[in-house]
Design a protein around this motif. Sequence first.
Motif, mmCIF file in Angstrom:
data_model
loop_
_atom_site.group_PDB
_atom_site.id
_atom_site.type_symbol
_atom_site.label_atom_id
_atom_site.label_comp_id
_atom_site.label_asym_id
_atom_site.label_seq_id
_atom_site.Cartn_x
_atom_site.Cartn_y
_atom_site.Cartn_z
ATOM 1 N N SER A 15 0.818 -1.199 0.108
ATOM 2 C CA SER A 15 0.147 0.000 -0.007
ATOM 3 C C SER A 15 0.995 1.313 -0.025
ATOM 4 O O SER A 15 0.550 2.064 0.428
ATOM 5 N N ALA A 16 2.048 1.129 -0.785
ATOM 6 C CA ALA A 16 2.824 2.361 -0.821
ATOM 7 C C ALA A 16 2.670 3.305 -1.958
ATOM 8 O O ALA A 16 3.363 4.120 -2.126
ATOM 9 N N ARG A 156 5.316 3.120 2.729
ATOM 10 C CA ARG A 156 3.952 3.762 2.867
ATOM 11 C C ARG A 156 4.232 4.607 4.334
ATOM 12 O O ARG A 156 4.740 4.169 5.496
#
Length: 159
Positions: A15-16, A156
Amino acid sequence: MAEKQKCIITLSTRSAGSTALYKYLESLPNINSVDFGRNRNIQTKNRETFYWVNAAALRGHHKPQRGTKAGGYISYALAKEHMQNLLIDNLGSGYAVPSNDEELIFEGWRSLCNNFGPVFVEKSPGHLYRWAAIEMILECIKKIPDIEFRLIGLYRNPV
């Protein structure tokens, strides 16, 4: 002197933003990636090849490092199958798959870079958690001086 082929490897945590960056890079002229439509062993939803995780598994690194969230085990046999299929599916049925693991890894990468040049981009989320995969990339940089490497690391920030 001919200009070197280039490769961009995106390394990130989950999720970066790697998918957004990857889609942007693919939209630029002269930047190419593997053909996800044909490859039966690539996680097409996330557009990840897992090339360097598979390469590390071929070297005997079958487990993620302690404390990682990057997934479970990958066997030597599964890694070899994925690597061979990735290369055949993207380099054509005429591609002669090397029987030697070292050639499979490094000459396979050179072939992908040359085939998808002038700039080849590969997405490798989770690799920041896997030191064995990063070591394989660093070794490849040394072994293939005719390819110019660029590494992009994404981490992230939950804020």
